[in-house]
Design an enzyme around this catalytic site. Structure first.
Site, PDB file in Angstrom:
ATOM      1  N   GLU A 132       0.836  -1.210   0.000  1.00  0.00           N
ATOM      2  CA  GLU A 132       0.000   0.000   0.000  1.00  0.00           C
ATOM      3  C   GLU A 132       0.866   1.253   0.000  1.00  0.00           C
ATOM      4  OE1 GLU A 132      -1.481   1.910   3.385  1.00  0.00           O
ATOM      5  OE2 GLU A 132      -1.129   0.212   4.715  1.00  0.00           O
ATOM      6  N   LYS A 145      -5.781  10.655   0.559  1.00  0.00           N
ATOM      7  CA  LYS A 145      -5.764   9.268   1.057  1.00  0.00           C
ATOM      8  C   LYS A 145      -7.012   8.586   0.512  1.00  0.00           C
ATOM      9  CE  LYS A 145      -6.944   7.159   5.482  1.00  0.00           C
ATOM     10  NZ  LYS A 145      -7.282   7.460   6.877  1.00  0.00           N
ATOM     11  N   ASP A 200     -17.150   5.387  13.705  1.00  0.00           N
ATOM     12  CA  ASP A 200     -15.926   5.345  12.900  1.00  0.00           C
ATOM     13  C   ASP A 200     -15.372   3.922  12.817  1.00  0.00           C
ATOM     14  OD1 ASP A 200     -13.575   5.725  11.556  1.00  0.00           O
ATOM     15  OD2 ASP A 200     -12.965   7.494  12.695  1.00  0.00           O
ATOM     16  N   SER A 205     -13.314   1.539  10.013  1.00  0.00           N
ATOM     17  CA  SER A 205     -12.583   1.625   8.744  1.00  0.00           C
ATOM     18  C   SER A 205     -13.224   0.781   7.645  1.00  0.00           C
ATOM     19  CB  SER A 205     -11.143   1.158   8.957  1.00  0.00           C
ATOM     20  OG  SER A 205     -10.466   1.127   7.721  1.00  0.00           O
ATOM     21  N   LYS A 256      -3.527  -1.902  15.280  1.00  0.00           N
ATOM     22  CA  LYS A 256      -2.877  -1.049  16.267  1.00  0.00           C
ATOM     23  C   LYS A 256      -3.767  -0.807  17.467  1.00  0.00           C
ATOM     24  CE  LYS A 256       0.469   1.735  14.179  1.00  0.00           C
ATOM     25  NZ  LYS A 256       0.726   2.774  13.235  1.00  0.00           N
TER      26      LYS A 256
HETATM   27  N1  PSU Z   1      -3.076   1.609  10.669  1.00  0.00           N
HETATM   28  C1  PSU Z   1      -1.747   1.534  10.867  1.00  0.00           C
HETATM   29  N2  PSU Z   1      -0.919   2.042   9.919  1.00  0.00           N
HETATM   30  C2  PSU Z   1      -1.392   2.601   8.773  1.00  0.00           C
HETATM   31  C3  PSU Z   1      -2.804   2.659   8.575  1.00  0.00           C
HETATM   32  C4  PSU Z   1      -3.597   2.143   9.546  1.00  0.00           C
HETATM   33  O1  PSU Z   1      -1.316   1.023  11.886  1.00  0.00           O
HETATM   34  O2  PSU Z   1      -0.604   3.076   7.937  1.00  0.00           O
HETATM   35  C5  PSU Z   1      -3.358   3.241   7.291  1.00  0.00           C
HETATM   36  C6  PSU Z   1      -3.624   2.119   6.272  1.00  0.00           C
HETATM   37  O3  PSU Z   1      -3.463   2.639   4.968  1.00  0.00           O
HETATM   38  C7  PSU Z   1      -5.096   1.818   6.527  1.00  0.00           C
HETATM   39  C8  PSU Z   1      -5.632   3.200   6.790  1.00  0.00           C
HETATM   40  O4  PSU Z   1      -5.742   1.173   5.455  1.00  0.00           O
HETATM   41  O5  PSU Z   1      -4.628   3.844   7.551  1.00  0.00           O
HETATM   42  C9  PSU Z   1      -6.944   3.146   7.525  1.00  0.00           C
HETATM   43  O6  PSU Z   1      -7.500   4.423   7.587  1.00  0.00           O
HETATM   44  P1  PSU Z   1      -9.009   4.612   8.091  1.00  0.00           P
HETATM   45  O7  PSU Z   1      -8.978   4.244   9.545  1.00  0.00           O
HETATM   46  O8  PSU Z   1      -9.303   6.072   7.862  1.00  0.00           O
HETATM   47  O9  PSU Z   1      -9.851   3.693   7.268  1.00  0.00           O
HETATM   48 MN    MN Z   2     -12.562   6.198   9.671  1.00  0.00          MN
END
Ligand code: PSU
Ligand code: MN
Length: 305
Positions: free
Chosen positions: A24, A85, A137, A139, A158
């Site tokens: 990614e 992003k 929220d 993902s 994480k």
């Molecule tokens: N979590 C991590 N490192 C990252 C990301 C998430 O520990 O780099 C990044 C990845 O690209 C993941 C994105 O797909 O953040 C998720 O963002 P959101 O929570 O806005 O969906």
């Molecule tokens: Mn989100």
């Protein structure tokens, strides 16, 4: 016509039945600071090669979705300061606008599938944020894992997330969460989260077999492999916990939410722990790249399903 361009090298590898690992680019643009982001992106690609596979970093440049970047493109992303992003919601819109963007886990999975790549290595995935019961929220990475047949290797979600809720959400969506060589669910910087990994596998061949069997059974979606950070690079959970709590409190105080929340938390934790979490981050991504290359090789061997 498929609206995605594969680099010549990726094209060759896929045609010849060689293992390919997708990577990614949001980790490059929003996850790590310059210049370590470029150094890490290069090192991860080198690690995939050293393990016998071809790397395919995914991004959108000039409205084109790309699988496999050259070094100039990688550097362009690493230097970008205000780049979009892109997740499932934004990917096609950004392409229609002829723009640039880095891809999250969700968007990288979509592009990998389209390119014919079945294995993907990253650091951490998105999940259910703490307080999701009021913020909603969650993902888009989780729904993508439920839909798109790519095996994603991460170091565990994480601890900035609500880990029990993230596990529940994955279970509801039918996403297998596989601890590699461990009974414990790893949590990115830490080898253990206090939670148990729902499935344990010790051999990439089994992970590849499960990927093939899901398809053969008509079960859509991918797999999430959680590969614990190497012991020498780990930051134990009780050491990182107060740093995470402070980052979440700061995000709330500043009213940060939506797409900005994950990058804000990643940047705050990185700043608060200085070199240590950066070194940990690099070590675990390299470790995941190695495992993903082994899974990709096993998938090539197990091509008949
Ligand atoms: N979590 C991590 N490192 C990252 C990301 C998430 O520990 O780099 C990044 C990845 O690209 C993941 C994105 O797909 O953040 C998720 O963002 P959101 O929570 O806005 O969906
Ligand atoms: Mn989100």
């Amino acid at each position: 016509m498929i609206p995605l361009a594969r680099s010549w090298e990726v094209e060759d590898a896929l045609r010849g039945g060689a293992p390919v690992v997708a990577l990614e680019s949001t980790i490059v643009t929003h996850g790590l600071p310059w210049p370590q982001n470029l150094e890490t992106a290069r090192a991860v690609e080198a690690e995939v090669r050293a393990a016998g596979a071809i790397p395919a970093t995914v991004a959108v440049l000039g409205g084109r979705a790309l699988a496999g970047l050259d070094d100039a493109q990688l550097e362009q992303l690493a230097r970008a300061t205000d780049i979009a992003k892109l997740s499932r919601a934004d990917l096609a819109a950004r392409m229609a606008l002829m723009g640039d963007g880095s891809t999250t886990v969700a968007a990288t999975m979509i592009c990998a599938k389209l390119a014919g790549i079945e294995t993907f290595a990253t650091g951490g995935i998105g999940g259910v944020h703490r307080g999701a019961e009021t913020s909603f929220d969650v993902s888009a990475d989780l729904d993508e894992l439920a839909k798109t047949a790519v095996t994603v290797v991460c170091a565990g979600p994480k601890a900035i997330l609500d880990l029990p809720k993230t596990l529940e959400a994955l279970e509801t969506r039918g996403v297998p969460v596989i601890g590699f060589g461990t009974d414990a669910l790893p949590a990115f910087w830490s080898r253990e989260s206090g939670l148990t990994a729902p499935i344990r596998m010790d051999d990439p061949v089994r992970i590849a077999r499960a990927h093939r069997l899901r398809a053969a059974m008509g079960i859509e979606g991918g797999q999430l492999v959680c590969n614990p950070i190497p012991a020498e690079a780990e930051i134990p959970a009780d050491e990182i916990a107060p740093v995470i709590d402070a980052a979440i409190a700061e995000a709330a105080a500043q009213g940060v939410g939506g797409k900005g929340l994950t990058p804000f938390l990643l940047t705050s934790v990185l700043a608060a722990t200085r070199g240590r979490s950066l070194a940990a981050n690099v070590a675990l991504v390299l470790n995941n790249a190695r495992l993903a290359a082994r899974i990709a090789a096993a998938l090539v061997e197990d091509a008949d399903g």
